[in-house]
Write a protein that holds these residues in place. Structure first.
Motif, PDB file in Angstrom:
ATOM      1  N   LEU A  58      50.692  14.276  -3.499  1.00 26.29           N
ATOM      2  CA  LEU A  58      49.655  13.355  -3.043  1.00 26.29           C
ATOM      3  C   LEU A  58      48.272  13.911  -3.376  1.00 26.29           C
ATOM      4  N   GLY A  59      48.115  15.224  -3.246  1.00 25.45           N
ATOM      5  CA  GLY A  59      46.839  15.831  -3.612  1.00 25.45           C
ATOM      6  C   GLY A  59      46.492  15.585  -5.065  1.00 25.45           C
ATOM      7  N   HIS A  60      47.478  15.693  -5.936  1.00 21.09           N
ATOM      8  CA  HIS A  60      47.256  15.421  -7.355  1.00 21.09           C
ATOM      9  C   HIS A  60      46.852  13.958  -7.556  1.00 21.09           C
ATOM     10  N   ALA A  61      47.494  13.056  -6.849  1.00 22.80           N
ATOM     11  CA  ALA A  61      47.183  11.632  -6.995  1.00 22.80           C
ATOM     12  C   ALA A  61      45.759  11.337  -6.555  1.00 22.80           C
ATOM     13  N   VAL A  62      45.322  11.954  -5.450  1.00 23.64           N
ATOM     14  CA  VAL A  62      43.962  11.740  -4.946  1.00 23.64           C
ATOM     15  C   VAL A  62      42.943  12.277  -5.951  1.00 23.64           C
ATOM     16  N   GLU A  63      43.183  13.465  -6.480  1.00 21.29           N
ATOM     17  CA  GLU A  63      42.260  14.029  -7.460  1.00 21.29           C
ATOM     18  C   GLU A  63      42.246  13.213  -8.750  1.00 21.29           C
ATOM     19  N   ALA A  64      43.399  12.692  -9.136  1.00 21.68           N
ATOM     20  CA  ALA A  64      43.463  11.880 -10.349  1.00 21.68           C
ATOM     21  C   ALA A  64      42.613  10.623 -10.229  1.00 21.68           C
ATOM     22  N   LEU A  65      42.399  10.166  -9.003  1.00 17.95           N
ATOM     23  CA  LEU A  65      41.560   8.990  -8.784  1.00 17.95           C
ATOM     24  C   LEU A  65      40.084   9.363  -8.685  1.00 17.95           C
ATOM     25  N   THR A  90      38.184  19.245  -2.075  1.00 12.78           N
ATOM     26  CA  THR A  90      37.215  19.860  -1.174  1.00 12.78           C
ATOM     27  C   THR A  90      36.576  18.839  -0.239  1.00 12.78           C
ATOM     28  N   GLU A  91      36.600  17.552  -0.640  1.00 10.17           N
ATOM     29  CA  GLU A  91      35.956  16.497   0.151  1.00 10.17           C
ATOM     30  C   GLU A  91      36.940  15.726   1.020  1.00 10.17           C
ATOM     31  N   VAL A  92      38.206  16.083   0.961  1.00 10.69           N
ATOM     32  CA  VAL A  92      39.249  15.333   1.673  1.00 10.69           C
ATOM     33  C   VAL A  92      39.558  15.998   3.004  1.00 10.69           C
ATOM     34  N   GLY A  93      39.598  15.182   4.043  1.00 10.66           N
ATOM     35  CA  GLY A  93      39.993  15.658   5.361  1.00 10.66           C
ATOM     36  C   GLY A  93      41.454  15.321   5.625  1.00 10.66           C
ATOM     37  N   VAL A  98      36.241  14.933   4.876  1.00  5.91           N
ATOM     38  CA  VAL A  98      36.333  16.192   5.596  1.00  5.91           C
ATOM     39  C   VAL A  98      35.547  16.097   6.902  1.00  5.91           C
ATOM     40  N   ALA A  99      36.089  16.700   7.955  1.00  4.05           N
ATOM     41  CA  ALA A  99      35.437  16.651   9.265  1.00  4.05           C
ATOM     42  C   ALA A  99      34.215  17.561   9.284  1.00  4.05           C
ATOM     43  N   LYS A 100      33.202  17.169  10.041  1.00  2.00           N
ATOM     44  CA  LYS A 100      31.983  17.962  10.185  1.00  2.00           C
ATOM     45  C   LYS A 100      31.739  18.284  11.663  1.00  2.00           C
ATOM     46  N   PRO A 101      31.343  19.516  11.999  1.00  2.00           N
ATOM     47  CA  PRO A 101      31.188  20.639  11.081  1.00  2.00           C
ATOM     48  C   PRO A 101      32.536  21.152  10.601  1.00  2.00           C
ATOM     49  N   GLN A 102      32.560  21.583   9.355  1.00  2.00           N
ATOM     50  CA  GLN A 102      33.792  22.038   8.734  1.00  2.00           C
ATOM     51  C   GLN A 102      34.041  23.504   9.082  1.00  2.00           C
ATOM     52  N   HIS A 103      35.242  23.801   9.542  1.00  2.00           N
ATOM     53  CA  HIS A 103      35.585  25.182   9.887  1.00  2.00           C
ATOM     54  C   HIS A 103      36.013  25.942   8.634  1.00  2.00           C
ATOM     55  N   VAL A 104      35.466  27.139   8.473  1.00  2.00           N
ATOM     56  CA  VAL A 104      35.846  28.034   7.382  1.00  2.00           C
ATOM     57  C   VAL A 104      36.117  29.403   7.984  1.00  2.00           C
ATOM     58  N   ASP A 105      37.230  30.005   7.628  1.00  2.00           N
ATOM     59  CA  ASP A 105      37.568  31.326   8.146  1.00  2.00           C
ATOM     60  C   ASP A 105      36.583  32.371   7.627  1.00  2.00           C
ATOM     61  N   GLY A 106      36.117  33.223   8.545  1.00  2.00           N
ATOM     62  CA  GLY A 106      35.231  34.314   8.152  1.00  2.00           C
ATOM     63  C   GLY A 106      33.768  33.912   8.177  1.00  2.00           C
ATOM     64  N   PRO A 107      32.877  34.849   7.846  1.00  2.00           N
ATOM     65  CA  PRO A 107      31.434  34.568   7.819  1.00  2.00           C
ATOM     66  C   PRO A 107      31.115  33.486   6.795  1.00  2.00           C
ATOM     67  N   ALA A 153      32.369  22.686  -1.785  1.00  2.00           N
ATOM     68  CA  ALA A 153      31.793  21.471  -1.213  1.00  2.00           C
ATOM     69  C   ALA A 153      30.931  20.796  -2.265  1.00  2.00           C
ATOM     70  N   PHE A 154      31.069  19.500  -2.367  1.00  5.80           N
ATOM     71  CA  PHE A 154      30.260  18.708  -3.279  1.00  5.80           C
ATOM     72  C   PHE A 154      28.894  18.481  -2.640  1.00  5.80           C
ATOM     73  N   VAL A 155      27.829  18.671  -3.412  1.00  6.82           N
ATOM     74  CA  VAL A 155      26.467  18.402  -2.956  1.00  6.82           C
ATOM     75  C   VAL A 155      26.127  16.977  -3.377  1.00  6.82           C
ATOM     76  N   TYR A 156      25.991  16.084  -2.405  1.00  3.71           N
ATOM     77  CA  TYR A 156      25.959  14.652  -2.692  1.00  3.71           C
ATOM     78  C   TYR A 156      24.629  14.151  -3.240  1.00  3.71           C
ATOM     79  N   SER A 157      23.524  14.737  -2.822  1.00  2.00           N
ATOM     80  CA  SER A 157      22.216  14.193  -3.186  1.00  2.00           C
ATOM     81  C   SER A 157      21.590  14.980  -4.330  1.00  2.00           C
ATOM     82  N   HIS A 158      20.648  14.315  -5.034  1.00  2.00           N
ATOM     83  CA  HIS A 158      19.830  14.993  -6.024  1.00  2.00           C
ATOM     84  C   HIS A 158      18.580  15.596  -5.386  1.00  2.00           C
TER      85      HIS A 158
END
Length: 263
Positions: free
Chosen positions: A48-55, A60-63, A89-98, A161-166
């Protein structure tokens, strides 16, 4: 005679898939309707991950993923007929470590603003290529920030993480809202990401530009590259960036610290 190139061929099937509206910029127009999922072809063997990326959506943006209403992992292999829901992805996003970041060459203004706020933000200039960036992300456990979808699809990334704005102002708010890093303004070198230390006017003698030593009394210096800092002509503009970020994303202790003397 049996044609070996067609023996065992997998027949294509379809799933119905809908995306959170915040992911619509990644996908084609047919997948942007909030009221009705669209059909997408699958091969019956890919995840399913491959299918989502193929679209077009970087993982990194999928929750959360749901298949026929039940939670699913990216490794799930759809067989056809399922209804798939793709959340952001849920915000704030949890990341292990600093929380540490790595930015690509196109985000120079954003990296300086993150460092201004005391966020550990590494930067590669000139461009070292996607493979080297991904390798550094993995080796140093840094979150890769980029607008390059191809880079964010590299499996060796620690996180991304994708940076959405210019616009740098919106980019900064997006990163702070998504990851909620601790803020410590005026503690990092905006040039190299090193830690700043307070220093005396006497220690800076011979290092400062003409007139600066006579005009200012408070100085800081980067422990790594030696860059000198003082409250110069751009202080008001930088103060505005810090004040806005602290008011929206800093906790009470951080807001109090932001008002203390700094270089």
């Amino acid at each position: 005679m049996i044609d070996p190139w067609h023996a065992g061929r997998v027949e294509h099937a379809e799933i119905r898939i809908g995306f959170d509206p915040s992911l619509h910029l990644f996908v084609g127009p047919q997948y942007r309707r909030a009221d009705r999922p669209a059909a997408a072809r699958i091969d019956g063997v890919s995840s399913l991950g491959h299918a989502v990326e193929a679209l077009g959506v970087p993982l990194t943006e999928v929750g959360a993923l749901r298949v026929d209403g039940a939670p699913a992992e990216t490794a799930y292999v759809p067989t056809g007929g399922e209804l798939v829901e793709v959340a952001a992805v849920a915000k704030p996003q949890h990341v292990d470590g600093p929380l540490k970041f790595l930015l690509d060459i196109h985000l120079g203004t954003l990296v300086r603003r993150l460092r201004l706020l005391g966020v550990d933000a590494a930067y590669e200039n000139p461009d070292i290529g996607d493979a080297a960036l991904a390798a550094r992300s993995a080796a140093e456990h840094r979150i890769m920030l980029s607008r390059d979808r191809g880079l964010l699809r590299r499996r060796e990334l620690f996180a991304g993480a994708f940076v959405y704005s210019h616009r740098p102002e919106e980019q900064l708010e997006d990163v702070l809202a998504r990851f909620a890093p601790p803020l410590a303004p005026w503690t990092r070198c905006t040039a190299c990401n090193g830690v700043l230390r307070q220093t005396s006017k006497e220690a800076m003698h011979g290092i400062l530009p003409d007139g600066t030593e006579r005009t200012y009394d408070t100085f800081a210096q980067c422990a790594d590259c030696g860059q000198a800092y003082w409250r110069g002509a751009h202080a008001e503009r930088l103060d505005a960036i810090v004040t806005h970020a602290m008011s929206r994303f800093g906790n009470a202790a951080q807001r109090a610290a932001a008002g203390s003397p700094r270089a």
